[in-house]
Enzyme design. Structure first.
Site, PDB file in Angstrom:
ATOM      1  CB  THR A  91       1.636 -12.303   0.188  1.00  9.36           C
ATOM      2  OG1 THR A  91       0.597 -12.885  -0.625  1.00  9.36           O
ATOM      3  CG2 THR A  91       2.778 -11.820  -0.704  1.00  9.36           C
TER       4      THR A  91
ATOM      5  CG  ASP B  53      -1.834  -1.214   1.237  1.00  9.91           C
ATOM      6  OD1 ASP B  53      -2.229  -1.678   0.146  1.00  9.91           O
ATOM      7  OD2 ASP B  53      -2.108  -1.728   2.336  1.00  9.91           O
TER       8      ASP B  53
ATOM      9  CB  VAL C 183      -8.393  -0.198  -1.444  1.00  9.12           C
ATOM     10  CG1 VAL C 183      -7.170  -0.912  -1.965  1.00  9.12           C
ATOM     11  CG2 VAL C 183      -9.391  -0.041  -2.578  1.00  9.12           C
TER      12      VAL C 183
ATOM     13  N   GLY D 161      -4.690  -4.189  -3.612  1.00  5.24           N
ATOM     14  CA  GLY D 161      -5.720  -3.164  -3.760  1.00  5.24           C
ATOM     15  C   GLY D 161      -5.018  -1.857  -4.042  1.00  5.24           C
ATOM     16  CG  HIS D 162      -2.941  -1.357  -6.847  1.00  6.58           C
ATOM     17  ND1 HIS D 162      -1.913  -1.510  -5.940  1.00  6.58           N
ATOM     18  CD2 HIS D 162      -2.910  -2.445  -7.632  1.00  6.58           C
ATOM     19  CE1 HIS D 162      -1.288  -2.658  -6.196  1.00  6.58           C
ATOM     20  NE2 HIS D 162      -1.877  -3.251  -7.206  1.00  6.58           N
ATOM     21  CB  THR D 163      -6.859   4.003  -4.107  1.00  4.89           C
ATOM     22  OG1 THR D 163      -7.447   3.026  -3.262  1.00  4.89           O
ATOM     23  CG2 THR D 163      -7.838   5.134  -4.358  1.00  4.89           C
TER      24      THR D 163
ATOM     25  N   GLY E  89       5.613  12.014  -3.774  1.00  6.86           N
ATOM     26  CA  GLY E  89       4.164  12.200  -3.860  1.00  6.86           C
ATOM     27  C   GLY E  89       3.704  13.190  -2.807  1.00  6.86           C
TER      28      GLY E  89
ATOM     29  N   GLY F 287       1.555   3.001  -2.599  1.00  8.66           N
ATOM     30  CA  GLY F 287       1.154   3.903  -3.690  1.00  8.66           C
ATOM     31  C   GLY F 287       1.696   3.409  -5.026  1.00  8.66           C
ATOM     32  CE  LYS F 288       2.379  -2.522  -4.425  1.00 11.42           C
ATOM     33  NZ  LYS F 288       2.112  -2.183  -3.018  1.00 11.42           N
TER      34      LYS F 288
ATOM     35  CD  GLN G 128       0.457  -8.929  -3.013  1.00 13.96           C
ATOM     36  OE1 GLN G 128       1.025  -9.552  -3.883  1.00 13.96           O
ATOM     37  NE2 GLN G 128      -0.766  -8.482  -3.172  1.00 13.96           N
TER      38      GLN G 128
ATOM     39  NE  ARG H   6       5.816 -31.031  -8.071  1.00 11.81           N
ATOM     40  CZ  ARG H   6       6.813 -31.795  -7.648  1.00 11.81           C
ATOM     41  NH1 ARG H   6       7.806 -32.084  -8.452  1.00 11.81           N
ATOM     42  NH2 ARG H   6       6.823 -32.286  -6.430  1.00 11.81           N
TER      43      ARG H   6
HETATM   44  P1  GDP Z   1      -0.720   0.337  -3.550  1.00  8.57           P
HETATM   45  O1  GDP Z   1      -1.377  -0.914  -3.134  1.00  8.57           O
HETATM   46  O2  GDP Z   1       0.753   0.322  -3.335  1.00  8.57           O
HETATM   47  O3  GDP Z   1      -1.077   0.737  -4.960  1.00  8.57           O
HETATM   48  O4  GDP Z   1      -1.276   1.496  -2.611  1.00  8.57           O
HETATM   49  P2  GDP Z   1      -2.818   1.734  -2.178  1.00  8.57           P
HETATM   50  O5  GDP Z   1      -3.551   2.306  -3.334  1.00  8.57           O
HETATM   51  O6  GDP Z   1      -3.361   0.530  -1.518  1.00  8.57           O
HETATM   52  O7  GDP Z   1      -2.634   2.806  -1.018  1.00  8.57           O
HETATM   53  C1  GDP Z   1      -2.054   4.047  -1.243  1.00  8.57           C
HETATM   54  C2  GDP Z   1      -3.088   5.155  -0.931  1.00  8.57           C
HETATM   55  O8  GDP Z   1      -2.426   6.394  -0.855  1.00  8.57           O
HETATM   56  C3  GDP Z   1      -4.134   5.323  -2.010  1.00  8.57           C
HETATM   57  O9  GDP Z   1      -5.340   5.699  -1.395  1.00  8.57           O
HETATM   58  C4  GDP Z   1      -3.594   6.454  -2.876  1.00  8.57           C
HETATM   59  O10 GDP Z   1      -4.609   7.187  -3.532  1.00  8.57           O
HETATM   60  C5  GDP Z   1      -2.919   7.305  -1.842  1.00  8.57           C
HETATM   61  N1  GDP Z   1      -1.723   8.045  -2.284  1.00  8.57           N
HETATM   62  C6  GDP Z   1      -0.741   7.628  -3.133  1.00  8.57           C
HETATM   63  N2  GDP Z   1       0.237   8.557  -3.204  1.00  8.57           N
HETATM   64  C7  GDP Z   1      -0.135   9.569  -2.364  1.00  8.57           C
HETATM   65  C8  GDP Z   1       0.485  10.794  -1.959  1.00  8.57           C
HETATM   66  O11 GDP Z   1       1.585  11.147  -2.377  1.00  8.57           O
HETATM   67  N3  GDP Z   1      -0.206  11.566  -1.043  1.00  8.57           N
HETATM   68  C9  GDP Z   1      -1.428  11.176  -0.552  1.00  8.57           C
HETATM   69  N4  GDP Z   1      -2.012  11.987   0.335  1.00  8.57           N
HETATM   70  N5  GDP Z   1      -2.022  10.034  -0.906  1.00  8.57           N
HETATM   71  C10 GDP Z   1      -1.388   9.237  -1.792  1.00  8.57           C
HETATM   72  P1  IMO Z   2      -0.934  -4.203  -2.275  1.00 11.12           P
HETATM   73  O1  IMO Z   2      -0.562  -4.721  -3.627  1.00 11.12           O
HETATM   74  C1  IMO Z   2      -0.911  -4.800   2.033  1.00 11.12           C
HETATM   75  C2  IMO Z   2      -1.004  -8.945   3.439  1.00 11.12           C
HETATM   76  C3  IMO Z   2      -2.246  -9.430   4.154  1.00 11.12           C
HETATM   77  C4  IMO Z   2      -1.630 -10.465   5.083  1.00 11.12           C
HETATM   78  C5  IMO Z   2      -0.547 -11.092   4.233  1.00 11.12           C
HETATM   79  C6  IMO Z   2      -0.932 -12.397   3.548  1.00 11.12           C
HETATM   80  O2  IMO Z   2      -2.212  -3.437  -2.252  1.00 11.12           O
HETATM   81  O3  IMO Z   2       0.199  -3.482  -1.641  1.00 11.12           O
HETATM   82  P2  IMO Z   2      -2.536 -12.993   1.525  1.00 11.12           P
HETATM   83  O4  IMO Z   2      -4.008 -12.788   1.344  1.00 11.12           O
HETATM   84  O5  IMO Z   2      -1.700 -12.362   0.458  1.00 11.12           O
HETATM   85  O6  IMO Z   2      -2.176 -14.441   1.749  1.00 11.12           O
HETATM   86  O7  IMO Z   2      -2.188 -12.242   2.904  1.00 11.12           O
HETATM   87  O8  IMO Z   2      -0.217 -10.120   3.240  1.00 11.12           O
HETATM   88  N1  IMO Z   2      -1.251  -8.370   2.098  1.00 11.12           N
HETATM   89  C7  IMO Z   2      -1.171  -7.057   1.833  1.00 11.12           C
HETATM   90  N2  IMO Z   2      -0.952  -6.006   2.636  1.00 11.12           N
HETATM   91  N3  IMO Z   2      -1.054  -4.608   0.718  1.00 11.12           N
HETATM   92  C8  IMO Z   2      -1.253  -5.658  -0.114  1.00 11.12           C
HETATM   93  O9  IMO Z   2      -1.271  -5.539  -1.457  1.00 11.12           O
HETATM   94  C9  IMO Z   2      -1.368  -6.952   0.441  1.00 11.12           C
HETATM   95  N4  IMO Z   2      -1.570  -8.188  -0.078  1.00 11.12           N
HETATM   96  C10 IMO Z   2      -1.488  -9.041   0.963  1.00 11.12           C
HETATM   97  O10 IMO Z   2      -2.853  -8.381   4.873  1.00 11.12           O
HETATM   98  O11 IMO Z   2      -1.003  -9.829   6.168  1.00 11.12           O
HETATM   99 MG    MG Z   3      -2.796  -1.558  -1.773  1.00 10.12          MG
END
Ligand code: GDP
Ligand code: IMO
Ligand code: MG
Length: 431
Positions: free
Chosen positions: A238, A13, A298, A40-42, A412, A15-16, A223, A142
């Site tokens: 994971t 999470d 998310v 989950g990416h927002t 960011g 911000g990928k 992740q 397998r």
């Molecule tokens: P990801 O899984 O790595 O793609 O990250 P997520 O989307 O799960 O979580 C990142 C959150 O931070 C999202 O709600 C983005 O919209 C938000 N975000 C990303 N970059 C920035 C930033 O520079 N500033 C702020 N305030 N929010 C950001």
């Molecule tokens: P993004 O791509 C944050 C965490 C789960 C749990 C562990 C194993 O949005 O960064 P799983 O369901 O993969 O077997 O869970 O990994 N986890 C994440 N935490 N961001 C993620 O993805 C995650 N994907 C899995 O919360 O601790």
């Molecule tokens: Mg995420």
């Protein structure tokens, strides 16, 4: 023309999605190489927020061909529900391609994920419950199902039968559940075959040919480093390789073709699920950071655990991934602090430790040694160049750079695509 890998440098999470979307404007292919709909990416574009899980964030860039690589695990029901959602939001999903070697998350593995967590009890991982672990386990064992199996009914039925035999034993004998009918599962999966078929391709061949033609390829990691099955905080991880090596095995592209490896990190730290987290804030300070950063998952909606920036983790991510560039996101969230603690090393049973300890018990005992950097009060959300930032914000970034051992190329300052400071463009040929 580069090939560039984007990975999470912390616990996810970071911000990928935003970064992939940002550079996705100038790339030809975005290839997801690991994980599945546990991600989950927002991504926020022109005020509209998109929630993505399985489909690569590159889907939002009209000129990109988004690809689900062989290293990804695919829940077909989720795939089509995401396609439907995006299509109704006006996004063209006909460009999406899927490797014929990607594994399928069969419905019984979502059940197995829950049962495994139940058996672990207090030692549970806190998974997303999406069947990720059992599906990667089947792959290694397998007995997995691949996308290409959808196109040979008798093979698919046979594979479902043999995979389910052992699992039905566990479900019936250990948990008192009803057995799952393999023919029902096979029918459910086969019903997707015709819709999947036009998307299926040879990922390795297509991406290597694209690189031969001089096209730009972004490898999108799900992740993060500390959740990597080999290099993360095992067993609280994971089940895939989320680090840069996974981009090669998860797509069929060799390491010599990669030009840049970009690690994404927040200006502080978050974690979802169980497992050690040395800089975690368990008090009101942690709640404040969670509120300010909107730190709620998310995928599962769980509140994210929050803490200060951990430079030991950052250095480790630089090393494990061979990072050429770091992107620091969410710097804006740190506005308003008098002093900002940054963990520079750990105290482990009275000794100072500068590098990530491999010993799991040592890491569980690690307490942060903090350095306190002066904060800033100015609103930085409109800053678009490094010089627009207040002096202390610049000094904060420079210190993170020094401690991480890798240059900070992008910063960011808000969720919007435009709320970004570029110090070194990520798509230059070589770092
Ligand atoms: P990801 O899984 O790595 O793609 O990250 P997520 O989307 O799960 O979580 C990142 C959150 O931070 C999202 O709600 C983005 O919209 C938000 N975000 C990303 N970059 C920035 C930033 O520079 N500033 C702020 N305030 N929010 C950001
Ligand atoms: P993004 O791509 C944050 C965490 C789960 C749990 C562990 C194993 O949005 O960064 P799983 O369901 O993969 O077997 O869970 O990994 N986890 C994440 N935490 N961001 C993620 O993805 C995650 N994907 C899995 O919360 O601790
Ligand atoms: Mg995420």
């Amino acid at each position: 023309m580069p090939a560039i890998i984007v990975v999470g440098a912390q616990w996810g999470d970071e911000g990928k999605g935003k970064v992939t979307d940002l550079i996705g404007q100038d790339v030809d292919w975005v290839v997801k190489f690991n994980g599945g709909n546990n991600a989950g990416h927002t991504v926020v574009v022109d005020g509209t927020s998109y929630g993505l899980h399985l489909i690569p964030a590159g889907i939002l860039s009209p000129r990109v061909t988004p690809v689900i690589g062989n290293g990804v695990v695919v829940d077909l029901e989720v795939l089509f529900s995401e396609i439907n959602q995006l299509t109704s939001a006006g996004i063209d999903c006909t460009r999406l391609r899927i490797s014929d070697n990607a594994h399928i998350i069969p419905p019984y593995n979502k059940v197995m994920d829950g049962l495994s967590e139940r058996s672990l009890g207090e030692r549970k991982i806190g998974t997303t419950g999406r069947g990720i672990g059992p599906t990667y386990a089947d792959k290694m064992n397998r007995i997995g199902l691949r996308i290409q199996d959808l196109f040979d009914e008798s093979i698919l039925r046979q594979k479902v039968r043999s995979a389910l035999a052992g699992k039905n034993n566990v479900m019936v004998n250990d948990f008192g559940l009803d057995p799952i009918d393999p023919e029902g599962v096979a029918n459910e999966l086969l019903a997707y075959a015709e819709r999947v078929k036009p998307m299926v391709f040879d990922c390795s061949l297509a991406i290597n040919r694209a690189l031969d033609r001089g096209e730009t390829v972004l490898f999108e990691g799900g992740q993060a480093t500390m959740l990597d099955i080999d290099h993360g905080t095992y067993p609280f991880v994971t089940s895939s390789n989320c680090t840069s090596g996974g981009a090669c095995t998860g797509t069929g592209v060799g390491p010599t073709r990669i030009d840049r490896v970009v690690g994404i990190t927040k200006a502080y730290t978050t974690r979802v699920g169980e497992g050690p987290f040395p800089t975690e804030l368990l008090d009101a300070e942690g709640d404040k950071l969670r509120e300010a950063g909107g730190e709620f998952g998310v995928t599962t909606g769980r509140p994210r655990r929050t803490g200060w920036f951990d430079a030991v983790v950052a250095r480790y991510a630089t090393r494990i991934n061979g990072l050429t560039d770091v992107v620091v996101t969410k710097l804006d969230v740190l506005t308003g602090y008098d002093k900002i603690p940054v963990c520079v090393a750990y105290d482990i049973d009275g000794e100072r430790v500068d590098e990530m300890p491999n010993d799991q018990s040592a890491f569980h005992h690690a307490t942060p040694i903090f350095e306190y950097l002066p904060g800033w009060n100015e609103d930085i959300t409109q800053a678009r160049s490094f010089d627009d930032l207040p002096e202390n914000a610049r000094a904060y970034i420079e210190r993170l750079e020094e401690l991480s051992g890798c240059r900070v190329s992008v910063i960011g300052v808000g969720a919007e695509r435009a709320a970004t400071i570029v110090r070194h463009p990520l798509l230059d040929q070589r770092a």
